[in-house]
Design a protein around this motif. Structure first.
Motif, PDB file in Angstrom:
ATOM      1  N   VAL A   1      -2.215   3.387  11.694  1.00 46.20           N
ATOM      2  CA  VAL A   1      -1.992   2.038  10.968  1.00 46.20           C
ATOM      3  C   VAL A   1      -0.957   1.139  10.209  1.00 46.20           C
ATOM      4  O   VAL A   1      -0.842   0.505  10.614  1.00 46.20           O
ATOM      5  N   HIS A   2      -0.598   2.146   9.289  1.00 49.24           N
ATOM      6  CA  HIS A   2       0.478   1.650   8.393  1.00 49.24           C
ATOM      7  C   HIS A   2       2.141   1.827   9.475  1.00 49.24           C
ATOM      8  O   HIS A   2       2.906   1.260   8.843  1.00 49.24           O
ATOM      9  N   GLN A   3       2.418   2.626  10.914  1.00 49.19           N
ATOM     10  CA  GLN A   3       3.080   2.536  11.715  1.00 49.19           C
ATOM     11  C   GLN A   3       3.103   0.899  12.526  1.00 49.19           C
ATOM     12  O   GLN A   3       3.833   1.586  13.417  1.00 49.19           O
ATOM     13  N   LEU A   4       2.043   0.267  12.319  1.00 49.67           N
ATOM     14  CA  LEU A   4       1.936  -0.816  13.393  1.00 49.67           C
ATOM     15  C   LEU A   4       3.255  -1.817  13.422  1.00 49.67           C
ATOM     16  O   LEU A   4       4.211  -1.862  14.087  1.00 49.67           O
ATOM     17  N   HIS A   5       3.465  -1.782  11.904  1.00 51.39           N
ATOM     18  CA  HIS A   5       4.458  -2.677  11.242  1.00 51.39           C
ATOM     19  C   HIS A   5       5.884  -1.769  11.575  1.00 51.39           C
ATOM     20  O   HIS A   5       6.575  -2.545  12.925  1.00 51.39           O
ATOM     21  N   PRO A   6       6.651  -1.216  11.203  1.00 52.78           N
ATOM     22  CA  PRO A   6       7.833  -0.480  11.934  1.00 52.78           C
ATOM     23  C   PRO A   6       7.913  -0.052  13.122  1.00 52.78           C
ATOM     24  O   PRO A   6       9.094  -0.827  13.464  1.00 52.78           O
ATOM     25  N   LEU A   7       6.995   0.231  14.270  1.00 51.35           N
ATOM     26  CA  LEU A   7       7.090   0.062  15.899  1.00 51.35           C
ATOM     27  C   LEU A   7       7.211  -1.014  16.455  1.00 51.35           C
ATOM     28  O   LEU A   7       7.878  -0.881  17.108  1.00 51.35           O
TER      29      LEU A   7
ATOM     30  N   TYR B   1      10.479   1.475  22.428  1.00 51.48           N
ATOM     31  CA  TYR B   1       9.553   2.132  21.077  1.00 51.48           C
ATOM     32  C   TYR B   1       7.649   1.404  21.602  1.00 51.48           C
ATOM     33  O   TYR B   1       7.660   1.865  20.845  1.00 51.48           O
ATOM     34  N   ARG B   2       7.923   1.077  23.239  1.00 58.99           N
ATOM     35  CA  ARG B   2       6.608   0.547  23.068  1.00 58.99           C
ATOM     36  C   ARG B   2       5.583   1.630  23.542  1.00 58.99           C
ATOM     37  O   ARG B   2       4.503   1.242  22.814  1.00 58.99           O
ATOM     38  N   GLU B   3       5.381   2.718  24.409  1.00 60.53           N
ATOM     39  CA  GLU B   3       5.161   3.844  23.851  1.00 60.53           C
ATOM     40  C   GLU B   3       4.638   4.067  23.068  1.00 60.53           C
ATOM     41  O   GLU B   3       3.334   4.575  22.404  1.00 60.53           O
ATOM     42  N   SER B   4       5.560   3.983  22.076  1.00 56.84           N
ATOM     43  CA  SER B   4       5.276   4.471  20.689  1.00 56.84           C
ATOM     44  C   SER B   4       4.310   3.594  19.660  1.00 56.84           C
ATOM     45  O   SER B   4       3.685   4.382  18.801  1.00 56.84           O
ATOM     46  N   LEU B   5       4.627   1.931  19.908  1.00 51.49           N
ATOM     47  CA  LEU B   5       3.778   1.274  19.494  1.00 51.49           C
ATOM     48  C   LEU B   5       2.252   1.250  19.905  1.00 51.49           C
ATOM     49  O   LEU B   5       1.298   1.655  18.949  1.00 51.49           O
ATOM     50  N   MET B   6       2.254   1.631  20.940  1.00 49.65           N
ATOM     51  CA  MET B   6       1.464   1.356  21.383  1.00 49.65           C
ATOM     52  C   MET B   6       0.144   2.693  21.415  1.00 49.65           C
ATOM     53  O   MET B   6      -1.186   2.924  21.120  1.00 49.65           O
TER      54      MET B   6
ATOM     55  N   HIS C   1       0.677  -1.187  -0.180  1.00 48.08           N
ATOM     56  CA  HIS C   1      -0.080  -0.050  -0.539  1.00 48.08           C
ATOM     57  C   HIS C   1       0.965   1.475  -0.097  1.00 48.08           C
ATOM     58  O   HIS C   1       1.768   1.605   1.147  1.00 48.08           O
ATOM     59  N   ARG C   2       1.030   2.401  -0.404  1.00 45.27           N
ATOM     60  CA  ARG C   2       1.050   3.220  -1.341  1.00 45.27           C
ATOM     61  C   ARG C   2       1.170   3.716   0.439  1.00 45.27           C
ATOM     62  O   ARG C   2       2.675   4.885   0.523  1.00 45.27           O
ATOM     63  N   GLU C   3       0.456   4.212   1.174  1.00 49.91           N
ATOM     64  CA  GLU C   3       0.602   4.800   2.387  1.00 49.91           C
ATOM     65  C   GLU C   3       1.618   4.393   3.710  1.00 49.91           C
ATOM     66  O   GLU C   3       1.628   5.114   3.914  1.00 49.91           O
ATOM     67  N   THR C   4       2.116   3.072   3.268  1.00 50.33           N
ATOM     68  CA  THR C   4       3.165   2.762   3.604  1.00 50.33           C
ATOM     69  C   THR C   4       4.456   3.805   3.544  1.00 50.33           C
ATOM     70  O   THR C   4       4.791   3.750   4.827  1.00 50.33           O
ATOM     71  N   ASP C   5       4.394   3.600   2.252  1.00 54.30           N
ATOM     72  CA  ASP C   5       5.923   5.222   2.344  1.00 54.30           C
ATOM     73  C   ASP C   5       5.905   6.627   3.122  1.00 54.30           C
ATOM     74  O   ASP C   5       6.261   6.973   4.030  1.00 54.30           O
TER      75      ASP C   5
END
Length: 247
Positions: free
Chosen positions: A216-222, A233-238, A177-181
């Protein structure tokens, strides 16, 4: 990693390490992205090394940022046969599945988020919230789009400024998905990002509501960063998880 000069005078950048599929995967991704974007030339690839053309860097500026935004839009528009890729996926040294999925929410859940959730060593309550967010992907992913040709790990360190444009390195390239980049650029920042995104929107406008879908697209890199670097990085993920659940 080291800089070198070949017998014919070409300057190169060489990576070496234990034999793995990672170098072949990176080379395949660079060649594929290179059909539509600026990337280093793959000069040699073996199980234990990768040799690329040297990229002469220069300071970024607004014109280069705008050119990169348009270049990124054209790369995404070049498309992909499906969600996934015919080569093994890697992000940093971590393997990722690239086998096809029927649609992007399924690919993202099954090949990206859930495998890293299983190795992230989160507490049970945090893991349950991530799973709830994953369960909402089909609902919050926005309008369905055809697979885009994406870099897949597009943080600022993987964009070199050269020749008045951005040159892509170290890809986790696949049909996605282009929004991922775009979300990766937002997560870790990029010089003149507003100029990049403005030019991108002029060339290939994202679907309405894309900024709200960034988490949504930041879940994976986090999650990748939690796996690699632990609880820092836990708090950024959550925080991203809570934003997804609020959509």
């Amino acid at each position: 990693m080291r800089r070198g000069v070949l017998d014919d005078g070409r300057e190169v950048f060489a990576k070496s390490g234990p034999a793995s599929e990672g170098f072949a995967s990176e080379a395949a991704g660079l060649r594929w992205l290179g059909e539509a974007a600026a990337v280093p030339e793959v000069i040699d690839v073996r199980p234990d090394r990768l040799v690329l053309s040297w990229v002469r860097q220069e300071p970024p500026g607004p014109p280069a940022a705008e050119r990169f935004g348009r270049s990124l839009a054209r790369l995404h528009r070049a498309g992909a046969p499906g969600f996934g890729a015919p080569w093994p996926g890697f992000i940093a040294e971590l393997p990722m599945g690239n086998s096809p999925a029927a649609d992007w929410p399924a690919f993202y859940a099954e090949r990206r988020v859930l495998p890293f959730l299983r190795t992230a060593r989160l507490g049970s309550s945090d893991a349950a919230l991530v799973e709830r967010a994953v369960g909402r992907l089909a609902e919050v992913a926005g309008p369905a789009e055809p697979p885009a040709r994406i870099h897949g790990d597009l943080w600022s360190g993987n964009v070199l400024w050269s020749g008045g444009d951005g040159v892509l390195i170290d890809p986790a390239a696949h049909g996605g998905h282009r929004e991922t980049d775009l979300a990766m650029l937002d997560l870790f920042g990029l010089p003149y990002l507003d100029r990049v995104l403005g030019a991108y929107r002029e060339e290939f406008p994202p679907a309405e509501g894309w900024r709200e879908r960034v988490p949504v697209h930041q879940l994976h890199p986090l999650l990748v960063h939690v796996v690699l670097f632990g609880g820092a990085y836990r708090e950024s993920l959550m925080s991203a998880v809570r934003r997804v659940l609020a959509l």
